[in-house]
Design a protein around this motif. Structure first.
Motif, PDB file in Angstrom:
ATOM      1  N   GLU A   1      38.848  52.790  42.736  1.00 58.81           N
ATOM      2  CA  GLU A   1      38.892  52.528  41.300  1.00 58.81           C
ATOM      3  C   GLU A   1      40.037  51.571  40.972  1.00 58.81           C
ATOM      4  OE1 GLU A   1      39.521  54.930  37.056  1.00 58.81           O
ATOM      5  OE2 GLU A   1      39.590  55.997  38.977  1.00 58.81           O
ATOM      6  N   ARG A   2      41.157  51.804  41.643  1.00 56.95           N
ATOM      7  CA  ARG A   2      42.330  50.936  41.410  1.00 56.95           C
ATOM      8  C   ARG A   2      42.049  49.515  41.868  1.00 56.95           C
ATOM      9  NH1 ARG A   2      47.665  51.308  40.499  1.00 56.95           N
ATOM     10  NH2 ARG A   2      49.062  49.866  41.558  1.00 56.95           N
ATOM     11  N   ARG A   3      41.398  49.357  43.030  1.00 64.45           N
ATOM     12  CA  ARG A   3      41.077  48.037  43.551  1.00 64.45           C
ATOM     13  C   ARG A   3      40.148  47.306  42.590  1.00 64.45           C
ATOM     14  NH1 ARG A   3      39.191  49.559  47.891  1.00 64.45           N
ATOM     15  NH2 ARG A   3      41.042  49.334  49.190  1.00 64.45           N
ATOM     16  N   GLN A   4      39.134  48.023  42.087  1.00 64.97           N
ATOM     17  CA  GLN A   4      38.204  47.390  41.162  1.00 64.97           C
ATOM     18  C   GLN A   4      38.890  47.011  39.852  1.00 64.97           C
ATOM     19  OE1 GLN A   4      35.036  46.524  41.938  1.00 64.97           O
ATOM     20  NE2 GLN A   4      35.102  45.421  39.970  1.00 64.97           N
ATOM     21  N   ALA A   5      39.834  47.832  39.418  1.00 61.91           N
ATOM     22  CA  ALA A   5      40.566  47.524  38.196  1.00 61.91           C
ATOM     23  C   ALA A   5      41.383  46.244  38.347  1.00 61.91           C
ATOM     24  CB  ALA A   5      41.473  48.697  37.836  1.00 61.91           C
ATOM     25  N   ILE A   6      41.977  46.035  39.527  1.00 60.62           N
ATOM     26  CA  ILE A   6      42.750  44.809  39.789  1.00 60.62           C
ATOM     27  C   ILE A   6      41.842  43.598  39.741  1.00 60.62           C
ATOM     28  CG2 ILE A   6      44.094  43.580  41.539  1.00 60.62           C
ATOM     29  CD1 ILE A   6      45.203  46.291  42.427  1.00 60.62           C
ATOM     30  N   ILE A   7      40.627  43.733  40.363  1.00 55.85           N
ATOM     31  CA  ILE A   7      39.679  42.614  40.375  1.00 55.85           C
ATOM     32  C   ILE A   7      39.264  42.268  38.949  1.00 55.85           C
ATOM     33  CG2 ILE A   7      37.379  41.898  41.101  1.00 55.85           C
ATOM     34  CD1 ILE A   7      37.763  43.643  43.612  1.00 55.85           C
TER      35      ILE A   7
END
Length: 411
Positions: free
Chosen positions: A94-100
């Motif tokens: 979820e964190r990775r997708q939020a950064i993207i």
């Protein structure tokens, strides 16, 4: 505009900028090669500034391109199937997708999964933390070496060296031929006698003339200097070379005069009393006095004291060295001028009566040589030096007494 479209457009811009940079660099080189005046050099400097500015723009665009490509590669769709991230941690995904999403929306889309940090430079996303070893993971001057310039000075600092010109102390005359003789007259030593009234006059002694033979020698050197080095140097290169040539000429005349001084009657001195003996009894009172001393001889003089503990060297505004001893001006030269390093030598006497300097020519010439595309600097002198009066001085050598490193105090 999608991220792919941005990358494609930015790559096209970078290619165009690189092509323009190559053309501008060629134009800059042509300007520098053809520069003939200060105005031309000013144009070349402006062109160099534009080249530097274009390089900076390319660097910034390349950094932006790297950021775009990094963001694009973070999307799982762009990775081969065998290299997809297999992390099954929902929170991390979820964190990775939020950064993207944050990067693609240019900071407009912010998720609660992201952590922000405010600094003086702005607000940044804290991407992740890990154990950091400053000595290996930090940015040091070694890592940043490509961005750290070296300070380079293009103006050379000449070594300090005090060189006294001995030529003005001699008898200098303008020679008009290659060789000849110069007449001198000795001091009269006879006296008149008493004569009775109306007695015939006794004969008067005739002047005693001496001819000093002199011969002019030619001393010259030349140095080729490329026109490219003159054009591209940050300083007045020919001026620096001319100054160097003047020093060489001074060394040449000093060596010639010193060679004559060393031929005078040798006298060893081991104390101040020995120096007084030469000055008071051996040198005729009619001669003017000058003391030309080497550095080692001066060191001895400068440390001699009388019985009251006072230094014998006195200050003087008329002496070249600013010092006098027994009222005699002191001229200091290097040890090598009158001998070798470490030897204490001196000439005591009347240099003007002692040395004849026949000056024929002194020249410095510059001319262009089209065979080498450069210039030649030629320096030359024609002069002759001869001993004028054998009795005008003494060549002294100081040797410290075996029992003491300093001389006996004057009484």
């Amino acid at each position: 505009m999608t991220l792919d479209e941005k990358i494609k457009a930015l790559k096209a811009d970078i290619k165009a900028q690189r092509d323009k940079l190559s053309a501008d660099q060629i134009s800059l080189r042509n300007l520098v090669e053809k520069a003939e005046s200060d105005e031309d050099l000013a144009k070349a400097k402006d062109a160099r500034g534009k080249v530097d500015g274009l390089k900076e723009e390319i660097r910034k665009n390349e950094e932006t391109l790297a950021l775009y490509e990094e963001a694009l590669n973070g999307d799982g769709k762009k990775k081969p199937a065998g290299k997809r991230n297999k992390n099954n941690d929902p929170e991390q995904n979820e964190r990775r997708q939020a950064i993207i999403d944050y990067v693609r929306s240019k900071g407009l889309k912010r998720s609660k999964a992201l952590k922000f940090e405010k600094t003086d430079e702005g607000t940044f996303v804290v991407v992740g933390k890990r154990d950091i070893t400053p000595t290996t993971d930090g940015v040091t001057s070694t890592v940043a070496a490509p961005t750290i310039p070296d300070a380079i000075s293009y103006t050379p600092l000449r070594d300090l060296q005090t060189v006294v010109d001995l030529k003005p102390f001699t008898t200098v005359f303008q020679a008009t031929t290659k060789k000849g003789s110069y007449p001198t007259v000795a001091n009269a030593t006879t006296k008149m006698a008493t004569v009775a009234e109306l007695a015939a006059n006794p004969a008067m002694a005739k002047p005693n003339f001496n001819d000093i033979d002199w011969t002019v020698e030619t001393y010259r050197q030349a140095l080729p200097v490329s026109q490219e080095s003159l054009d591209d140097s940050e300083i007045d290169l020919m001026g620096l070379i001319s100054t160097n040539a003047d020093q060489i000429k001074l060394n040449t005349t000093n060596d010639a005069v010193a060679s004559v001084l060393k031929t005078f009657t040798a006298q060893a001195v081991a104390s101040l009393d020995d120096l007084k003996l030469v000055n008071n009894t051996k040198l005729d009172p009619a001669y003017a006095r000058t003391l030309v001393v080497t550095q080692s001889f001066y060191q001895w003089l400068d440390t001699v004291k009388d019985n009251n503990g006072r230094y014998l060297l006195q200050d003087s505004i008329i002496s070249p060295s600013g010092k006098v001893v027994f009222g005699i001006p002191v001229v200091v030269v290097s040890d090598e001028t009158l001998g070798v390093a470490g030897e204490a030598h001196a000439f005591l006497g009347d240099i003007k009566r002692a040395v004849l300097f026949a000056n024929r020519a002194d020249f410095m010439i510059r001319w262009v040589d089209d065979n080498i595309y450069g210039q030649y600097l030629q320096a030359g002198m024609r002069f002759g030096v001869a001993k004028a009066d054998e009795n005008a001085g003494y060549f002294l050598t100081y040797t410290a007494p075996a029992s003491s490193s300093s001389s006996t105090p004057s009484k």
